[in-house]
Scaffold this active site. Structure first.
Site, PDB file in Angstrom:
ATOM      1  N   GLY A   1      -5.493  12.740 -74.737  1.00 22.20           N
ATOM      2  CA  GLY A   1      -5.416  13.963 -73.928  1.00 22.20           C
ATOM      3  C   GLY A   1      -6.693  14.778 -74.079  1.00 22.20           C
ATOM      4  N   HIS A   2      -7.089  15.006 -75.335  1.00 21.54           N
ATOM      5  CA  HIS A   2      -8.340  15.739 -75.586  1.00 21.54           C
ATOM      6  C   HIS A   2      -9.529  14.991 -74.975  1.00 21.54           C
ATOM      7  CE1 HIS A   2      -5.914  17.013 -79.275  1.00 21.54           C
ATOM      8  NE2 HIS A   2      -6.181  18.168 -78.682  1.00 21.54           N
TER       9      HIS A   2
ATOM     10  N   SER B   1      -0.888  16.170 -80.689  1.00 16.27           N
ATOM     11  CA  SER B   1      -1.238  16.064 -82.115  1.00 16.27           C
ATOM     12  C   SER B   1       0.034  16.114 -82.949  1.00 16.27           C
ATOM     13  CB  SER B   1      -2.172  17.203 -82.521  1.00 16.27           C
ATOM     14  OG  SER B   1      -3.297  17.247 -81.665  1.00 16.27           O
TER      15      SER B   1
ATOM     16  N   HIS C   1      -6.680  13.145 -79.548  1.00 18.14           N
ATOM     17  CA  HIS C   1      -6.000  11.990 -78.959  1.00 18.14           C
ATOM     18  C   HIS C   1      -6.538  11.854 -77.535  1.00 18.14           C
ATOM     19  CE1 HIS C   1      -3.660  15.019 -76.889  1.00 18.14           C
ATOM     20  NE2 HIS C   1      -3.252  15.523 -78.043  1.00 18.14           N
TER      21      HIS C   1
ATOM     22  N   GLN D   1       0.378  27.835 -70.706  1.00 19.35           N
ATOM     23  CA  GLN D   1      -0.928  28.244 -71.234  1.00 19.35           C
ATOM     24  C   GLN D   1      -1.992  28.216 -70.135  1.00 19.35           C
ATOM     25  OE1 GLN D   1      -2.717  26.929 -75.112  1.00 19.35           O
ATOM     26  NE2 GLN D   1      -3.758  25.450 -73.813  1.00 19.35           N
TER      27      GLN D   1
HETATM   28  P1  AMP Z   1      -4.554  21.390 -78.550  1.00 19.67           P
HETATM   29  O1  AMP Z   1      -5.580  20.796 -79.441  1.00 19.67           O
HETATM   30  O2  AMP Z   1      -3.206  20.758 -78.683  1.00 19.67           O
HETATM   31  O3  AMP Z   1      -4.529  22.890 -78.573  1.00 19.67           O
HETATM   32  O4  AMP Z   1      -4.977  20.999 -77.077  1.00 19.67           O
HETATM   33  C1  AMP Z   1      -6.277  21.271 -76.594  1.00 19.67           C
HETATM   34  C2  AMP Z   1      -6.321  21.035 -75.111  1.00 19.67           C
HETATM   35  O5  AMP Z   1      -5.927  19.693 -74.833  1.00 19.67           O
HETATM   36  C3  AMP Z   1      -5.335  21.938 -74.334  1.00 19.67           C
HETATM   37  O6  AMP Z   1      -5.950  22.359 -73.128  1.00 19.67           O
HETATM   38  C4  AMP Z   1      -4.177  21.016 -74.068  1.00 19.67           C
HETATM   39  O7  AMP Z   1      -3.449  21.357 -72.901  1.00 19.67           O
HETATM   40  C5  AMP Z   1      -4.894  19.691 -73.875  1.00 19.67           C
HETATM   41  N1  AMP Z   1      -3.957  18.588 -74.100  1.00 19.67           N
HETATM   42  C6  AMP Z   1      -3.150  18.399 -75.174  1.00 19.67           C
HETATM   43  N2  AMP Z   1      -2.388  17.296 -75.006  1.00 19.67           N
HETATM   44  C7  AMP Z   1      -2.719  16.787 -73.799  1.00 19.67           C
HETATM   45  C8  AMP Z   1      -2.282  15.652 -73.041  1.00 19.67           C
HETATM   46  N3  AMP Z   1      -1.347  14.823 -73.487  1.00 19.67           N
HETATM   47  N4  AMP Z   1      -2.845  15.444 -71.823  1.00 19.67           N
HETATM   48  C9  AMP Z   1      -3.788  16.282 -71.345  1.00 19.67           C
HETATM   49  N5  AMP Z   1      -4.245  17.363 -72.010  1.00 19.67           N
HETATM   50  C10 AMP Z   1      -3.716  17.614 -73.219  1.00 19.67           C
END
Ligand code: AMP
Length: 284
Positions: free
Chosen positions: A36-37, A186, A34, A153
């Protein structure tokens, strides 16, 4: 864009890239991308010669009753989004490749992994720090990108990198939100339309607290009480924790005197969501 599943193969590509001094930015993810990633990838793209994204739903960071099996996955979509974001290589190993037979070595950050999410997810951060250690050793990045959305984290990893002398610069990236405030995740795909609406109370309560603090409120007790009132007013939402912590150390605070992280976790229906905001004392 490379799509690589095997450790020897990625090592070969990386050593070819870095032999003349090119820099590598690593974005560790569990996929189902999304914005964020994508924000992490974009920052990595700006700051490095090569961008590596790891896409691995890491089994050892999930508890036995958590959502490992049903965690959303869509490799084709992720491939397209990564390619568009200018990613050079996606590392997508199997669990077997990462934790082959006889695996028994773990990395643990003891104090800062406790409390907050560590309290309800025993072993979670041990799984995170172990997989990130492996990824750092495999990719050997100059910089690695983590979202502030996962505030604990981020701090656990910063602590680990300092304590264990990893030659990696940790780059935090601000939380990306939907237009209405919900933090992108996600796991938002699990929410029904009613739950999606109810989930808004989480970011709303955080924005409210930030405004109050900016206007001079410094009592954690009062802020916490009004936030809890807001959140419990939403019947589909059940609060797991709401905590006020010194931003750098995650030590509990009772007054807002410096930079404070307000972090929360809640169930919306069956879905566990987390969110947080950083506040600084306002006028007195
Ligand atoms: P995940 O795939 O959920 O493990 O997330 C992978 C990376 O994306 C991690 O460093 C999360 O902190 C970051 N992340 C997830 N959601 C967001 C968001 N809404 N805004 C910024 N970074 C995010």
């Amino acid at each position: 864009m490379y799509w690589i599943k095997r450790i020897p193969e990625i090592r070969e590509v990386i050593s070819e890239w870095t032999k003349d001094g090119a820099t590598i930015g690593l974005v560790p993810t569990m996929g189902y991308f999304h914005e964020g990633h994508l924000a992490l990838m974009e920052k990595a793209r700006q700051e490095n010669d090569y961008v590596v994204v790891s896409l691995f739903v890491n089994p050892i960071q999930f508890g036995p009753n958590e959502d490992f099996q049903r965690y959303p996955r869509d490799e084709e979509r992720d491939r397209e989004l990564a390619e568009k974001a200018g990613v050079d290589l996606v590392f997508n190993p199997t669990a077997e490749e990462m934790y082959g037979q006889g695996f028994q070595s773990y990395v643990e950050v003891t104090e800062i992994s406790q409390g907050l999410c560590g309290a309800s997810r025993p072993g979670h951060f041990r799984g995170v720090t172990t997989v990130i250690t492996k990824l750092f050793n495999i990719v050997q990045p100059d910089r690695a990108y983590f979202g502030e959305k996962d505030a604990q984290q981020l701090r656990v990893i910063q602590r680990m990198v300092r304590d264990l002398n990893f030659p990696v610069e940790i780059k935090p990236v601000p939380t990306v939100r939907e237009a209405d405030g919900l933090a992108k995740s996600s796991r938002n795909t699990y929410l029904s339309p009613e739950e999606r609406k109810a989930a808004l109370v989480l970011s709303k309560s955080l924005f409210y607290a930030k405004e109050q603090v900016a206007a001079g409120e410094d009592s954690v007790q009062r802020l916490s009480a009004s936030m809890k009132r807001m959140i419990t007013g939403e019947p589909l939402v059940s609060l797991e924790y709401l905590e006020f912590r010194e931003s750098a150390t995650l030590r509990p605070v009772s007054t807002i005197t410096g930079e404070v992280l307000i972090a929360l976790a809640a169930r919306v229906g069956k879905t566990r969501l987390i969110d947080n905001i950083t506040v600084r004392p306002g006028r007195r």
